[in-house]
Design an enzyme around this catalytic site. Structure first.
Site, mmCIF file in Angstrom:
data_model
loop_
_atom_site.group_PDB
_atom_site.id
_atom_site.type_symbol
_atom_site.label_atom_id
_atom_site.label_comp_id
_atom_site.label_asym_id
_atom_site.label_seq_id
_atom_site.Cartn_x
_atom_site.Cartn_y
_atom_site.Cartn_z
ATOM 1 N N ASP A 19 7.056 13.265 18.462
ATOM 2 C CA ASP A 19 7.448 13.688 19.797
ATOM 3 C C ASP A 19 7.497 12.433 20.686
ATOM 4 O O ASP A 19 7.145 11.322 20.261
ATOM 5 C CB ASP A 19 6.511 14.765 20.354
HETATM 6 C C1 BGC Z 1 8.911 17.416 24.289
HETATM 7 C C2 BGC Z 1 9.807 17.788 23.138
HETATM 8 C C3 BGC Z 1 11.199 17.274 23.368
HETATM 9 C C4 BGC Z 1 11.136 15.784 23.574
HETATM 10 C C5 BGC Z 1 12.492 15.122 23.759
HETATM 11 C C6 BGC Z 1 9.024 15.956 24.662
HETATM 12 O O1 BGC Z 1 8.397 15.696 25.857
HETATM 13 O O2 BGC Z 1 7.587 17.741 23.961
HETATM 14 O O3 BGC Z 1 9.785 19.171 22.949
HETATM 15 O O4 BGC Z 1 12.015 17.634 22.307
HETATM 16 O O5 BGC Z 1 10.354 15.520 24.731
HETATM 17 O O6 BGC Z 1 13.046 15.393 24.979
#
Ligand code: BGC
Length: 715
Positions: A265
């Site tokens: 993530d």
């Molecule tokens: C979130 C994810 C997301 C990623 C990319 C993160 O902050 O937890 O769910 O896909 O950002 O935007």
């Protein structure tokens, strides 16, 4: 391109090129603006211009022309002409926005989630996207956590069905096909169990609970063919997911045989340092690569330390090659080596975005996702009703909810849609609701003016809720009540002698008990997307008989949380008896205000002739449902099972099936469920997944509380 070519390519790549493939950056590094606010810190990532042409992927950059341009430029510059992979959060729609995932789950109709994902795939692939960070299948039990809006809810079975539908919608038979994109399941694993509902908080789950409740929906996504898995932000049982060998090696790769690609993530590799698992940049890279995280999103420990680690003999080159192989295979599976632009096409964007067919599907999902929680006969509204509409969502067009990154504002509001449907509408006290982030969180109190304006209205419609910016990532709340002036509005209108219909817009179950005595009808609207206003008007006007059922329990009060239906039985269960030493609250019922599976319609459906049979070892249950009303209805018949005695204590009930039946006025249908041994399996003390013969309670009913029960012995 065949696989041998991938191996050849890997052999010809330098270690620097490989580590760059393993890095995902925001397009800002390529000199262009990202399309959204970044969801994490944008620290100095120490990227050299020489690395840029080798970077593997970008996140959240949209638009056919922009992506064609970026792809052309960088594929040419890359020494091997390896295309970039464009990933994005396309969660519940791209331009045509569907209800938030929790709401779509409340439709108990996987077709809605599949349609939403297929529409999102076709619209976003026309804009150049190759892969979506969706679905999120984290099981949730805590509405304080803002991300419940992205989840299918509290039940493993429903989560599996919805997750599977989403993956099928995005990918179809093959994500390489036109109009399809690859799907990344997230967040592996257990992110929904963040302690106290506070985002990014740690998670403690026994392995039994993890396997029984939390893991099945990730697995369902992989069985449906999801191409990628994202780590979660949380520390789970002491180890951050993004460096968790047990999750990413033992379970994902060895047990489940997943051979696709994995990604961290946002900056989560970096966070292993902040967590205190990795001492420095080198250790962060080593820990996550060794755990099997192929791509590092938005931090750069891999690219900055990977080479040194290999040269020092601290990291095996094979692990790097393994990750690069997974990444290149994914690009190859999407056909990017032959056509790096895939479906990006400005003409197709014009044709597909918000087209009539997509909006029709969104409207169908919207009206099936709202849940009617109370109705004393006020709904549906009688033709010609004069409605006084108030509250921050009366005139608002901001009803898409979080993660509608590429969406334009909706065109219609509830007040407008009701007028267009022939109602006469007076509006008052409809100013905006401030956001908690901005320390405002209320509307201006104009109840005296509203009372005056509504003097000759037949009823009041209070369109209330939480600011869409207060739901989603990093939007945890410790209090779940409506803002004081919204509660006051409802109370004052009722006290003024008007019948009140309350429509609640929120991304999570709120604490609605305080308004219940002052509202004659209560409709949970969630955030329904582009067709929010039309879908809700369909329900309010009676053009659609509401059919949504709750995918998540609504608490009586925050102190009850977590409150969910499939809990274990204590040794001193409370059945309303007078005893003191039983498992209960002194000041609140044990049950939620509205249980999982609950939802009303404008019909009365009667359940009768319930039977459970075992014939030649085949167990089945059936029940008759009769629509005793003058309108057609869609009834969700729910099957729950309880294992009475087992080698580990089993939940009081678990959803094992449901069927939706269209029932015309007066129509009667018999609904039959087959009960298989697979449905009865669970993890025993040795964590073996087993069926144990014995006595079971078979329950069929309207929701998790209102069921008919019979016991049967199953060998
Ligand atoms: C979130 C994810 C997301 C990623 C990319 C993160 O902050 O937890 O769910 O896909 O950002 O935007």
């Amino acid at each position: 391109m065949d696989n041998s070519k991938i191996e050849e390519l890997i052999n010809n790549m330098t270690i620097e090129e490989k580590l760059a493939q393993m890095t995902q950056l925001s397009p800002v590094f390529f000199g262009v603006e990202p399309d959204i606010d970044l969801t994490g810190p944008m620290e100095e990532l120490n990227i050299s211009p020489a690395d840029l042409p080798n970077i593997g992927s970008t996140l959240n950059y949209f638009g056919a022309e922009k992506l064609i341009h970026l792809q052309k430029e960088y594929t040419e510059k890359n020494p091997h002409h390896i295309p970039l992979l464009f990933m994005a959060d396309v969660i519940h729609g791209y331009k045509t926005i569907f209800p938030i995932p929790l709401a779509m789950s409340c439709s108990f109709n996987p077709e809605n989630y599949k349609n939403a994902s297929a529409v999102a795939a076709s619209e976003s692939s026309a804009s150049g996207i190759h892969l979506t960070f969706s679905p999120m299948s984290d099981l949730v039990r805590d509405p304080r956590w803002g991300r419940v809006m992205e989840s299918p809810g509290e039940d493993p079975y429903l989560n599996c069905i919805m997750t599977e539908a989403a993956v099928q919608g995005f990918q179809g038979d093959d994500p390489k096909q036109k109009g399809k994109i690859a799907s990344c399941i997230k967040h592996f694993a257990g992110y929904g169990a963040s302690e106290g509902g506070r985002d990014y908080n740690w998670v403690e789950l026994s392995e039994n609970t993890l396997r029984q409740f939390y893991l099945p929906s990730y697995k369902a996504a992989l069985d449906a063919g999801a191409k990628m898995v994202m780590t979660s932000f949380n520390v789970i049982n002491g180890v951050p997911s993004s460096a968790n060998k047990k999750l990413f090696q033992d379970i994902l790769r060895n047990e489940w045989k997943f051979n696709g690609c994995t990604i961290s993530d946002f900056a989560a590799v970096d966070e292993t340092i902040i967590n205190g698992l990795s001492a420095n940049s080198e250790e962060a890279a080593k820990n996550s690569i060794e755990a099997g995280v192929d791509i590092e999103m938005m931090s750069t420990h891999y690219i900055n330390c990977g080479k040194q680690l290999v040269e020092d003999g601290k990291l095996s080159m094979e692990l790097i090659d393994r990750a690069v192989r997974n990444i290149l295979n994914l690009k190859n599976d999407l056909g990017l080596f032959e056509n790096p632009f895939k479906d990006a096409d400005p003409e197709e964007e014009k044709r597909l975005h918000l087209c009539k067919h997509h909006r029709e599907l969104a409207r169908q999902a919207a009206r099936q996702s709202a849940v009617l929680l109370k109705n004393n006969g006020l709904l549906p509204l009688k033709p010609g009703t004069k409605i006084g509409i108030a509250g921050p969502f009366a005139d608002s067009t901001d009803t898409s909810g979080g993660w509608a990154l590429a969406a334009d504002r909706n065109t219609s509001s509830l007040s407008l849609a009701l007028q267009e449907r022939g109602f006469s509408v007076v509006t008052a006290m409809s100013g905006p609701l401030g956001s908690m982030e901005d320390q405002i969180f209320d509307i201006e109190d104009q109840t005296p003016q509203a009372e005056k304006a509504f003097a000759d209205c037949d009823l009041i419609l209070a369109a209330v809720g939480e600011n869409p910016r207060d739901t989603g990532e990093a939007c945890s709340r410790a209090y779940l009540r409506l803002s004081p002036n919204q509660e006051k509005l409802i109370r004052k209108m009722k006290e003024a002698g008007k019948p009140v219909v309350t429509v609640v817009f929120s991304g999570r179950p709120l604490e609605l008990k305080p308004i219940l005595p002052y509202t004659d009808a209560l409709l949970q609207a969630w955030f329904l997307g582009t067709e929010s206003a039309s879908g809700l008007t369909d329900i309010l006007s009676g053009d659609y008989n509401p059919s949504g059922r709750l995918a998540m329990s609504f608490p009586q009060t925050v102190g009850q949380i977590p409150v969910y239906y499939n809990h274990y039985r204590t040794g001193r269960p409370y059945y309303g008896q007078k005893d003191h030493y039983v498992s209960k609250y002194l000041d609140c019922p044990n049950e939620p205000l509205f249980p999982f599976g609950y939802g009303l319609s404008y019909s009365h459906v009667e359940y009768s002739d319930f039977s459970v049979r075992c014939e030649e070892g085949n167990v089945s249950a059936e029940i008759t449902v009769t629509n005793n009303s003058s309108v057609s209805t869609l009834e969700t018949v729910q099957l729950y099972i309880h294992d009475c005695v087992a080698s580990v204590v089993r939940p009081v009930k678990e959803l094992k099936g449901f069927q939706q039946e269209e029932l015309k006025p007066g129509e009667k249908k018999t609904v039959r469920f087959k009960i298989t041994k697979d449905m009865l399996k669970f993890y025993n003390q040795k964590l073996e997944y087993v069926f144990e013969p014995g006595e079971f309670e078979i329950m069929i009913g309207k929701n998790s509380q209102d069921v008919n029960t019979k016991r049967i012995w199953i060998n």
